[in-house]
Design a protein around this motif. Structure first.
Motif, PDB file in Angstrom:
ATOM      1  N   LEU A 191     -25.815   1.478  28.240  1.00  0.00           N
ATOM      2  CA  LEU A 191     -25.959   0.381  27.289  1.00  0.00           C
ATOM      3  C   LEU A 191     -24.811   0.387  26.284  1.00  0.00           C
ATOM      4  N   GLY A 192     -24.391   1.578  25.851  1.00  0.00           N
ATOM      5  CA  GLY A 192     -23.258   1.673  24.934  1.00  0.00           C
ATOM      6  C   GLY A 192     -21.987   1.126  25.548  1.00  0.00           C
ATOM      7  N   VAL A 193     -21.761   1.436  26.827  1.00  0.00           N
ATOM      8  CA  VAL A 193     -20.578   0.918  27.535  1.00  0.00           C
ATOM      9  C   VAL A 193     -20.660  -0.602  27.650  1.00  0.00           C
ATOM     10  N   ILE A 194     -21.843  -1.118  27.951  1.00  0.00           N
ATOM     11  CA  ILE A 194     -22.026  -2.570  28.060  1.00  0.00           C
ATOM     12  C   ILE A 194     -21.746  -3.242  26.721  1.00  0.00           C
ATOM     13  N   LEU A 195     -22.300  -2.695  25.640  1.00  0.00           N
ATOM     14  CA  LEU A 195     -22.090  -3.303  24.327  1.00  0.00           C
ATOM     15  C   LEU A 195     -20.610  -3.272  23.961  1.00  0.00           C
ATOM     16  N   TYR A 196     -19.949  -2.156  24.188  1.00  0.00           N
ATOM     17  CA  TYR A 196     -18.513  -2.066  23.900  1.00  0.00           C
ATOM     18  C   TYR A 196     -17.749  -3.140  24.681  1.00  0.00           C
ATOM     19  N   SER A 197     -18.050  -3.273  25.966  1.00  0.00           N
ATOM     20  CA  SER A 197     -17.318  -4.235  26.792  1.00  0.00           C
ATOM     21  C   SER A 197     -17.554  -5.671  26.336  1.00  0.00           C
ATOM     22  N   LEU A 198     -18.768  -5.946  25.838  1.00  0.00           N
ATOM     23  CA  LEU A 198     -19.068  -7.310  25.388  1.00  0.00           C
ATOM     24  C   LEU A 198     -18.337  -7.659  24.090  1.00  0.00           C
ATOM     25  N   VAL A 199     -18.263  -6.708  23.164  1.00  0.00           N
ATOM     26  CA  VAL A 199     -17.629  -7.012  21.871  1.00  0.00           C
ATOM     27  C   VAL A 199     -16.123  -6.784  21.885  1.00  0.00           C
ATOM     28  N   CYS A 200     -15.640  -5.938  22.807  1.00  0.00           N
ATOM     29  CA  CYS A 200     -14.207  -5.612  22.837  1.00  0.00           C
ATOM     30  C   CYS A 200     -13.461  -6.282  23.987  1.00  0.00           C
ATOM     31  N   GLY A 201     -14.195  -6.750  24.996  1.00  0.00           N
ATOM     32  CA  GLY A 201     -13.543  -7.427  26.126  1.00  0.00           C
ATOM     33  C   GLY A 201     -12.881  -6.480  27.102  1.00  0.00           C
ATOM     34  N   SER A 202     -13.182  -5.183  27.010  1.00  0.00           N
ATOM     35  CA  SER A 202     -12.636  -4.183  27.934  1.00  0.00           C
ATOM     36  C   SER A 202     -13.598  -3.011  27.982  1.00  0.00           C
ATOM     37  N   PHE A 203     -13.353  -2.083  28.897  1.00  0.00           N
ATOM     38  CA  PHE A 203     -14.222  -0.916  29.001  1.00  0.00           C
ATOM     39  C   PHE A 203     -13.690   0.227  28.133  1.00  0.00           C
ATOM     40  N   PRO A 204     -14.583   1.034  27.582  1.00  0.00           N
ATOM     41  CA  PRO A 204     -14.136   2.116  26.696  1.00  0.00           C
ATOM     42  C   PRO A 204     -13.450   3.260  27.434  1.00  0.00           C
ATOM     43  N   PHE A 205     -13.904   3.538  28.664  1.00  0.00           N
ATOM     44  CA  PHE A 205     -13.343   4.648  29.445  1.00  0.00           C
ATOM     45  C   PHE A 205     -13.037   4.119  30.840  1.00  0.00           C
ATOM     46  N   VAL A 214     -13.796  12.003  31.613  1.00  0.00           N
ATOM     47  CA  VAL A 214     -14.739  12.951  31.016  1.00  0.00           C
ATOM     48  C   VAL A 214     -14.160  13.550  29.734  1.00  0.00           C
ATOM     49  N   GLN A 215     -12.872  13.849  29.747  1.00  0.00           N
ATOM     50  CA  GLN A 215     -12.257  14.418  28.557  1.00  0.00           C
ATOM     51  C   GLN A 215     -12.292  13.429  27.395  1.00  0.00           C
ATOM     52  N   LEU A 216     -11.972  12.171  27.678  1.00  0.00           N
ATOM     53  CA  LEU A 216     -12.028  11.139  26.636  1.00  0.00           C
ATOM     54  C   LEU A 216     -13.459  10.965  26.123  1.00  0.00           C
ATOM     55  N   GLN A 217     -14.420  10.982  27.058  1.00  0.00           N
ATOM     56  CA  GLN A 217     -15.816  10.853  26.663  1.00  0.00           C
ATOM     57  C   GLN A 217     -16.226  12.001  25.736  1.00  0.00           C
ATOM     58  N   LYS A 218     -15.841  13.212  26.105  1.00  0.00           N
ATOM     59  CA  LYS A 218     -16.219  14.375  25.305  1.00  0.00           C
ATOM     60  C   LYS A 218     -15.481  14.424  23.967  1.00  0.00           C
ATOM     61  N   ASP A 219     -14.255  13.855  23.944  1.00  0.00           N
ATOM     62  CA  ASP A 219     -13.521  13.773  22.676  1.00  0.00           C
ATOM     63  C   ASP A 219     -14.073  12.678  21.772  1.00  0.00           C
ATOM     64  N   HIS A 220     -14.969  11.837  22.356  1.00  0.00           N
ATOM     65  CA  HIS A 220     -15.609  10.750  21.611  1.00  0.00           C
ATOM     66  C   HIS A 220     -14.559   9.781  21.052  1.00  0.00           C
ATOM     67  N   ILE A 221     -13.558   9.465  21.901  1.00  0.00           N
ATOM     68  CA  ILE A 221     -12.479   8.564  21.497  1.00  0.00           C
ATOM     69  C   ILE A 221     -12.808   7.151  21.960  1.00  0.00           C
ATOM     70  N   LEU A 222     -13.025   6.267  21.014  1.00  0.00           N
ATOM     71  CA  LEU A 222     -13.342   4.868  21.320  1.00  0.00           C
ATOM     72  C   LEU A 222     -12.497   3.969  20.425  1.00  0.00           C
ATOM     73  N   PRO A 223     -11.436   3.388  20.947  1.00  0.00           N
ATOM     74  CA  PRO A 223     -10.621   2.478  20.137  1.00  0.00           C
ATOM     75  C   PRO A 223     -11.327   1.144  19.941  1.00  0.00           C
ATOM     76  N   PHE A 224     -11.429   0.691  18.713  1.00  0.00           N
ATOM     77  CA  PHE A 224     -12.099  -0.575  18.409  1.00  0.00           C
ATOM     78  C   PHE A 224     -11.080  -1.577  17.865  1.00  0.00           C
ATOM     79  N   PRO A 225     -10.939  -2.724  18.529  1.00  0.00           N
ATOM     80  CA  PRO A 225     -10.098  -3.776  17.956  1.00  0.00           C
ATOM     81  C   PRO A 225     -10.806  -4.424  16.771  1.00  0.00           C
ATOM     82  N   GLU A 226     -10.078  -5.119  15.957  1.00  0.00           N
ATOM     83  CA  GLU A 226     -10.672  -5.838  14.824  1.00  0.00           C
ATOM     84  C   GLU A 226     -10.967  -7.278  15.241  1.00  0.00           C
ATOM     85  N   PRO A 227     -11.923  -7.976  14.665  1.00  0.00           N
ATOM     86  CA  PRO A 227     -12.882  -7.444  13.694  1.00  0.00           C
ATOM     87  C   PRO A 227     -14.222  -7.144  14.378  1.00  0.00           C
ATOM     88  N   ILE A 228     -14.704  -5.960  14.248  1.00  0.00           N
ATOM     89  CA  ILE A 228     -16.030  -5.579  14.728  1.00  0.00           C
ATOM     90  C   ILE A 228     -16.728  -4.880  13.569  1.00  0.00           C
TER      91      ILE A 228
END
Length: 261
Positions: A191-205, A214-228
């Motif tokens: 659900l988190g991936v779906i929400l990110y893709s809907l508001v950002c227009g791309s996939f987080p990982f 997996v490394q990016l997921q574990k580092d908890h790196i999620l770039p967010f474009p503005e404005p969210i």
């Protein structure tokens, strides 16, 4: 296809067109030959676990945001599932039609309905395990209709460490690394991936090797474009929390500040 058409005609349905094809089968637009109503009929090879899972789930969970099931017919080789027709396509179609740019308020309406559907499943002990944009259908009014329950599991069924389900892009780190996992917390991650893709227009990982993902997921790196909004970002970060224990339940997602604004 002619033999399939003959089977469908024998149970009173005329094939009108192809709606979609996937790894688990084909979906046809069909017309009831008696009352001329339209339905979607999914045709799958007779893999018993897939058919029984979907049939059980759709008969157990009745909710306005979950596709309704009308009948299941099985032959020696195929299963035919007659379902409610969702004529608005799926969320991936919607994103493409809108040039991968949806307003946060519009996303909130869609996502809140999806959360309601998943909550209805979790409340009766069913985890979907394949939540993704393509499996979230829309009716002509834009209402969510969650579909494709062939990979679902029930609370009493314990998943072993080598049971991979779903789609890599929407899978949590514990699933990708082959660990034993909580199917309900997998749904939250998806659900988190779906929400990110809907508001950002791309996939987080995306577009990485499994190990890089997996490394990016574990580092908890999620770039967010503005404005969210910060509330939306916080909810995504909570759902995509690599620590399973830190992920919210579906009820906590429902009660999040973003959805309750």
């Amino acid at each position: 296809m002619s033999s399939i058409k003959n089977v469908l005609r024998s149970i009173g349905y005329q094939v009108k067109s192809l709606l979609g094809e996937g790894s688990f089968g084909t979906v046809l637009l069909c017309e009831n030959m008696v009352d001329l109503s339209e339905v979607a009929i999914k045709i799958t090879e007779k893999v018993q676990s897939y058919v029984s899972n979907e049939t059980f789930a759709l008969k157990t969970v009745k909710h306005p945001n979950i596709v309704d099931i009308y009948a299941v017919l099985e032959t020696d080789k195929h299963a035919f599932t007659v379902m409610e027709l969702a004529e608005g396509g799926n969320l991936l179609d919607l994103l493409a039609q809108e040039s991968f740019s949806l307003s946060e308020e519009r996303v909130k309406v869609i996502f809140s309905q999806l959360v309601e559907a998943v909550n209805a499943c979790h409340q009766v002990g069913i985890a979907h395990r394949d939540l993704k944009l393509e499996n979230v259908l829309l009716d002509l009014d834009g209402n969510v209709k969650l579909s494709d329950f062939g990979l679902c599991t029930r609370q009493e069924q314990r998943e072993s460490s080598n049971t991979f389900c779903g789609t890599v892009t929407y899978s949590s780190p514990e699933v990708l690394t082959g660990e034993e996992y909580d199917a309900f917390k997998l749904d939250i991650w998806s659900l988190g991936v779906i929400l990110y893709s809907l508001v950002c227009g791309s996939f987080p990982f995306d577009d990485f090797s499994i190990s890089q993902m997996v490394q990016l997921q574990k580092d908890h790196i999620l770039p967010f474009p503005e404005p969210i909004s910060s509330e939306c970002k916080d909810l995504i970060l909570q759902m995509c929390q690599p620590d399973v224990a830190g992920r919210p339940s579906i009820r906590q997602v429902q009660n999040s500040s973003w959805l309750c604004q």
